[in-house]
Design an enzyme around this catalytic site. Structure first.
Site, PDB file in Angstrom:
ATOM      1  N   HIS A  67     -23.597   4.950  -1.238  1.00  0.00           N
ATOM      2  CA  HIS A  67     -22.468   4.397  -1.996  1.00  0.00           C
ATOM      3  C   HIS A  67     -21.727   3.365  -1.151  1.00  0.00           C
ATOM      4  CE1 HIS A  67     -18.574   4.055  -3.968  1.00  0.00           C
ATOM      5  NE2 HIS A  67     -19.229   4.383  -5.070  1.00  0.00           N
TER       6      HIS A  67
ATOM      7  N   LYS B 172     -15.002  10.899  -6.495  1.00  0.00           N
ATOM      8  CA  LYS B 172     -14.525  10.477  -5.173  1.00  0.00           C
ATOM      9  C   LYS B 172     -13.553  11.517  -4.599  1.00  0.00           C
ATOM     10  CE  LYS B 172     -15.510   5.786  -6.503  1.00  0.00           C
ATOM     11  NZ  LYS B 172     -15.297   4.376  -6.347  1.00  0.00           N
TER      12      LYS B 172
ATOM     13  N   GLU C   8     -24.413  -1.444  -7.777  1.00  0.00           N
ATOM     14  CA  GLU C   8     -22.953  -1.448  -7.807  1.00  0.00           C
ATOM     15  C   GLU C   8     -22.426  -2.595  -6.953  1.00  0.00           C
ATOM     16  OE1 GLU C   8     -21.169   2.528  -8.746  1.00  0.00           O
ATOM     17  OE2 GLU C   8     -21.883   2.825  -6.724  1.00  0.00           O
TER      18      GLU C   8
ATOM     19  N   GLU D  80     -18.735   2.815  -0.560  1.00  0.00           N
ATOM     20  CA  GLU D  80     -17.665   3.306   0.332  1.00  0.00           C
ATOM     21  C   GLU D  80     -18.250   3.993   1.563  1.00  0.00           C
ATOM     22  OE1 GLU D  80     -15.677   5.256  -2.904  1.00  0.00           O
ATOM     23  OE2 GLU D  80     -15.420   3.245  -3.731  1.00  0.00           O
TER      24      GLU D  80
ATOM     25  N   GLY E 143     -13.885  -0.283  -8.479  1.00  0.00           N
ATOM     26  CA  GLY E 143     -12.464   0.068  -8.426  1.00  0.00           C
ATOM     27  C   GLY E 143     -11.523  -1.121  -8.519  1.00  0.00           C
TER      28      GLY E 143
ATOM     29  N   SER F 116     -16.378  -0.631 -12.277  1.00  0.00           N
ATOM     30  CA  SER F 116     -15.374  -0.796 -13.334  1.00  0.00           C
ATOM     31  C   SER F 116     -15.967  -0.693 -14.739  1.00  0.00           C
ATOM     32  CB  SER F 116     -14.606  -2.110 -13.152  1.00  0.00           C
ATOM     33  OG  SER F 116     -13.941  -2.117 -11.900  1.00  0.00           O
TER      34      SER F 116
ATOM     35  N   ASN G 249     -18.455   9.785 -10.631  1.00  0.00           N
ATOM     36  CA  ASN G 249     -18.150   9.954  -9.208  1.00  0.00           C
ATOM     37  C   ASN G 249     -16.645  10.140  -9.045  1.00  0.00           C
ATOM     38  OD1 ASN G 249     -17.790   9.762  -6.472  1.00  0.00           O
ATOM     39  ND2 ASN G 249     -18.549   7.659  -6.269  1.00  0.00           N
TER      40      ASN G 249
HETATM   41  P1  PGA Z   1     -15.364   2.383 -10.454  1.00  0.00           P
HETATM   42  O1  PGA Z   1     -16.278   3.052  -9.301  1.00  0.00           O
HETATM   43  O2  PGA Z   1     -15.970   2.778 -11.777  1.00  0.00           O
HETATM   44  O3  PGA Z   1     -13.992   2.937 -10.240  1.00  0.00           O
HETATM   45  O4  PGA Z   1     -15.432   0.909 -10.245  1.00  0.00           O
HETATM   46  C1  PGA Z   1     -17.671   3.041  -9.404  1.00  0.00           C
HETATM   47  C2  PGA Z   1     -18.272   3.769  -8.243  1.00  0.00           C
HETATM   48  O5  PGA Z   1     -17.704   3.770  -7.145  1.00  0.00           O
HETATM   49  O6  PGA Z   1     -19.352   4.368  -8.355  1.00  0.00           O
END
Ligand code: PGA
Length: 260
Positions: free
Chosen positions: A103, A15, A175, A105, A181, A222, A13
């Site tokens: 997701h 983003k 997640e 976000e 993140g 992460s 992803n």
């Molecule tokens: P990340 O993001 O690997 O940076 O923690 C995962 C995601 O948002 O799917």
């Protein structure tokens, strides 16, 4: 060991990162690095930002790559007066094969609720796209012992009206919000426990139809080359959804290799 009847899936992803040249270069590097693996031992999807979907799809096509292009979002209406939105069939037109819905976000930064997420999921399936439905708890919910309760709620609402047959095109991404993140990863055991509980939830919804055994559930939060192997070795973890580490070809390819 994960169940061999579920082929691992690794998603990248991107983003709101990588402009045109960077997106094309990363797609090209991944096509080279993952030739012979992507689409064979491991299904791989990359999710560029909207403006670069077509260009990334064309890079992958020219390279003969089996990496799938995914969209980070899509709208549930087919067309009309929805300024700024993009329909699922438009995504399909430009070479997208999979859409991410729910997701963290989108839920917690952009304010999407379960009803909207469910409508998007149905629209994607109706357009012939695969779907990744992301769910996960916030830190205060985990600390209050509500992880499974939150996941069940997001799964039951997100999958409302979906048939067992349609579930062949749905992957769940667990997640935990506090791990996305942040550099903090769920321990392999905590992730495994959440995945096993989600599988139990699928068993309850699709009673006796085998969906709990065949649905891929992938972990996100992460994940990186250094922790991927241990997470991916858990019996109910069938892949990963990668944010930060998907922006570098070597890191992302290292995670795909760990899923083989
Ligand atoms: P990340 O993001 O690997 O940076 O923690 C995962 C995601 O948002 O799917």
């Amino acid at each position: 060991m994960p169940d061999p009847q579920r082929k691992p899936h690794i998603g990248g992803n991107w983003k709101m990162n990588l402009h045109a040249g960077e997106a094309a270069a990363l797609a090209e590097a991944l096509a080279d690095r993952l030739a012979g693996t992507a689409g064979d031992a491991v299904d791989v999807t990359i999710f560029p930002a909207f403006p670069y979907l077509a260009a990334v799809a064309s890079v992958l096509c020219n390279k003969g790559s089996k990496i799938v292009v995914g969209a980070q979002d899509g709208y549930f209406e087919a067309n009309g007066a929805f300024t700024g939105e993009v329909s699922m069939s438009m995504l399909k037109d430009v070479g997208v094969g999979c859409v991410l819905v729910g997701h963290s976000e989108r839920r917690h930064v952009l304010g999407e609720n379960n009803e909207l997420i469910n409508a998007k999921l149905h629209a994607a399936l109706d357009a012939g796209l695969d779907v990744i439905l992301a769910v996960g708890e916030k830190i205060e919910q985990r600390e209050a012992g509500k992880t499974d309760f939150v996941n069940y709620g997001q799964i039951c609402a997100g999958l409302a009206g979906v048939t067992a047959e349609q579930m062949q095109r749905v992957t769940i991404a667990y997640e935990p919000v506090w791990a996305i993140g942040t550099g903090k990863t769920a321990s392999p055991q905590d992730a495994q426990d959440a995945h096993a509980a989600i599988r139990g939830c699928l068993s309850g919804i699709f009673h006796g139809q085998g969906v709990n055994d065949t649905t891929r559930i992938q972990y996100g939060g992460s994940m990186k080359p250094g922790n991927a192997a241990e997470l991916l070795a858990q019996p109910d973890i069938d892949g990963g959804l990668i944010g930060g580490a998907s922006l570098k070809a070597d890191d992302f390819a290292g995670i795909v290799d760990a899923a083989k």
